[in-house]
Design an enzyme around this catalytic site. Structure first.
Site, PDB file in Angstrom:
ATOM      1  N   GLY A  40       2.322  27.019  20.984  1.00 36.43           N
ATOM      2  CA  GLY A  40       1.784  26.345  22.173  1.00 36.43           C
ATOM      3  C   GLY A  40       0.517  25.582  21.817  1.00 36.43           C
ATOM      4  O   GLY A  40       0.347  24.400  22.159  1.00 36.43           O
ATOM      5  N   HIS A  41      -0.381  26.263  21.089  1.00 39.90           N
ATOM      6  CA  HIS A  41      -1.608  25.586  20.643  1.00 39.90           C
ATOM      7  C   HIS A  41      -1.267  24.422  19.714  1.00 39.90           C
ATOM      8  O   HIS A  41      -1.867  23.346  19.801  1.00 39.90           O
ATOM      9  CB  HIS A  41      -2.517  26.565  19.894  1.00 39.90           C
ATOM     10  CG  HIS A  41      -2.970  27.746  20.699  1.00 39.90           C
ATOM     11  ND1 HIS A  41      -2.530  29.022  20.450  1.00 39.90           N
ATOM     12  CD2 HIS A  41      -3.833  27.857  21.736  1.00 39.90           C
ATOM     13  CE1 HIS A  41      -3.105  29.866  21.287  1.00 39.90           C
ATOM     14  NE2 HIS A  41      -3.895  29.184  22.089  1.00 39.90           N
ATOM     15  N   VAL A 181       4.867  25.653  26.194  1.00 38.55           N
ATOM     16  CA  VAL A 181       5.810  25.910  25.100  1.00 38.55           C
ATOM     17  C   VAL A 181       6.306  27.346  25.248  1.00 38.55           C
ATOM     18  O   VAL A 181       5.516  28.275  25.468  1.00 38.55           O
ATOM     19  CB  VAL A 181       5.136  25.697  23.732  1.00 38.55           C
ATOM     20  CG1 VAL A 181       6.101  26.049  22.598  1.00 38.55           C
ATOM     21  CG2 VAL A 181       4.668  24.247  23.606  1.00 38.55           C
TER      22      VAL A 181
HETATM   23  P1  AMP Z   1      -6.024  30.184  24.883  1.00 38.45           P
HETATM   24  O1  AMP Z   1      -6.306  30.252  23.428  1.00 38.45           O
HETATM   25  O2  AMP Z   1      -4.961  31.126  25.337  1.00 38.45           O
HETATM   26  O3  AMP Z   1      -7.263  30.183  25.721  1.00 38.45           O
HETATM   27  O4  AMP Z   1      -5.364  28.751  25.113  1.00 38.45           O
HETATM   28  C1  AMP Z   1      -5.950  27.591  24.631  1.00 38.45           C
HETATM   29  C2  AMP Z   1      -5.207  26.412  25.189  1.00 38.45           C
HETATM   30  O5  AMP Z   1      -3.831  26.495  24.812  1.00 38.45           O
HETATM   31  C3  AMP Z   1      -5.239  26.341  26.715  1.00 38.45           C
HETATM   32  O6  AMP Z   1      -5.350  24.987  27.113  1.00 38.45           O
HETATM   33  C4  AMP Z   1      -3.898  26.913  27.092  1.00 38.45           C
HETATM   34  O7  AMP Z   1      -3.436  26.469  28.354  1.00 38.45           O
HETATM   35  C5  AMP Z   1      -3.032  26.381  25.974  1.00 38.45           C
HETATM   36  N1  AMP Z   1      -1.816  27.192  25.846  1.00 38.45           N
HETATM   37  C6  AMP Z   1      -1.738  28.539  25.756  1.00 38.45           C
HETATM   38  N2  AMP Z   1      -0.448  28.923  25.702  1.00 38.45           N
HETATM   39  C7  AMP Z   1       0.307  27.796  25.759  1.00 38.45           C
HETATM   40  C8  AMP Z   1       1.716  27.526  25.758  1.00 38.45           C
HETATM   41  N3  AMP Z   1       2.611  28.495  25.697  1.00 38.45           N
HETATM   42  N4  AMP Z   1       2.109  26.243  25.844  1.00 38.45           N
HETATM   43  C9  AMP Z   1       1.198  25.236  25.913  1.00 38.45           C
HETATM   44  N5  AMP Z   1      -0.135  25.420  25.911  1.00 38.45           N
HETATM   45  C10 AMP Z   1      -0.576  26.681  25.845  1.00 38.45           C
END
Ligand code: AMP
Length: 304
Positions: A40-41, A181
């Site tokens: 996703g990241h 994702v």
């Molecule tokens: P986090 O590290 O969980 O704080 O997420 C960092 C960024 O990645 C944020 O903008 C989240 O919305 C995005 N993010 C986390 N999981 C996903 C995913 N499965 N698909 C797309 N973006 C994601």
């Protein structure tokens, strides 16, 4: 084949400034993360990479957005693997500060207030969470001096609040949203999925199944969406549902039965010891349906 260049790692403000100034172009996008990176990241990074000369990734576990009983201490830390993902995805600079770099005077006395939208849904379950998120996002936007910032639709309320902050407080930055994702079986990718046992993971599939059922009922109107999604969730008693809502994407208010147009179907549930969230944007009414579940197609409001 050329080997990808390893990003410059900056731990301090001075190192970040030097790394930024060494970039040949000012066209910089930022992707903010808490580490434990997954596909996703990587999707966010690649989307940023396609549109900008340079990408800065921040890896910062922000204590300000965790409540006292939340998972800050057990949150996965996987810096070496994160660096591999950043290298493969073409990141220029990784900013990985410690809390004392971001908050040199301790917890900031002045913070960004998320306002009433920050008290709903996730904010109700996690008081103060979005003030902590917006405060760090504001600081990281200043420190990275990025022109664009890429965030995931996975955290829909966070995305909405960041857009509001940027608009309401005149931050000179474009905010770009990227569709969620998912794993092949529908589970939304999340760093917190590593907490799930094998049986928790099976249970967790009910979230994306509920969203898909809701999306399939979207042509019939709001109550059909809610009913279809709820029916999936009640079949899975081990998912302790915190909320399942169909709301307006800008106000997060429940949409009334006559409503037709874009809406957000969002769910949060505790599975085992892990709180998971998921959502899908959808169009309610004739020709309607889910906009991004199980596809990689950008939804109507996304810029990617
Ligand atoms: P986090 O590290 O969980 O704080 O997420 C960092 C960024 O990645 C944020 O903008 C989240 O919305 C995005 N993010 C986390 N999981 C996903 C995913 N499965 N698909 C797309 N973006 C994601």
């Amino acid at each position: 084949m050329t080997t990808p260049t390893v990003p410059v790692v900056a731990h301090t403000r001075d190192e970040l400034k030097a790394a930024r100034e060494a970039l040949p172009s000012r066209d910089v996008a930022v992707v903010m993360t808490m580490g434990a990176l997954h596909d996703g990241h990587a999707r966010l990074i690649r989307a940023a990479r396609q549109r900008h000369d340079h990408v800065v990734v921040t890896i910062f576990l922000n204590p300000l957005q965790f409540g006292p009983k939340e998972d800050l201490s057990r949150y996965p830390r996987t810096f070496d693997a994160d660096m591999e993902i950043c290298t493969d995805a073409g990141v220029d600079v990784v900013f990985a500060p410690t809390p004392d770099v971001v908050y040199p005077d301790g917890d900031p006395g002045v913070r960004v207030s998320a306002g009433p939208l920050g008290d709903l849904l996730e904010g109700k379950a996690r008081p103060g969470h979005f003030d902590g998120v917006l405060t760090v996002v504001g600081k990281l936007l200043h420190l990275t001096a990025a022109r664009s910032a890429y965030f995931g639709q996975k955290d829909a309320q966070q995305m909405l609040l960041i857009r509001r902050m940027v608009r309401d407080l005149d931050f000179p930055v474009d905010v770009v949203s990227v569709p969620t994702v998912r794993e092949a079986d529908g589970l939304a990718m999340s760093s917190r999925n590593t907490y799930l046992t094998a049986s928790d993971r099976e249970v967790a599939l009910c979230l994306s199944r509920a969203l898909r059922a809701g999306g399939e009922a979207a042509v019939f109107g709001p109550s059909a969406v809610r009913r279809a999604a709820r029916e999936v969730l009640v079949e899975e008693p081990l998912a302790l549902v915190d909320y399942l809502v169909l709301v307006h994407p800008e106000t997060l208010a429940d949409v009334p039965e006559w409503y037709r147009g874009e809406a957000l179907l969002a769910v949060a549930a505790k599975i085992g010891t892990t709180r998971l969230i998921d959502n899908t944007p959808l169009v309610v009414g004739p020709g309607g349906g889910a906009i991004d579940v199980f596809t990689d197609v950008p939804h109507a409001r996304a810029d990617v």
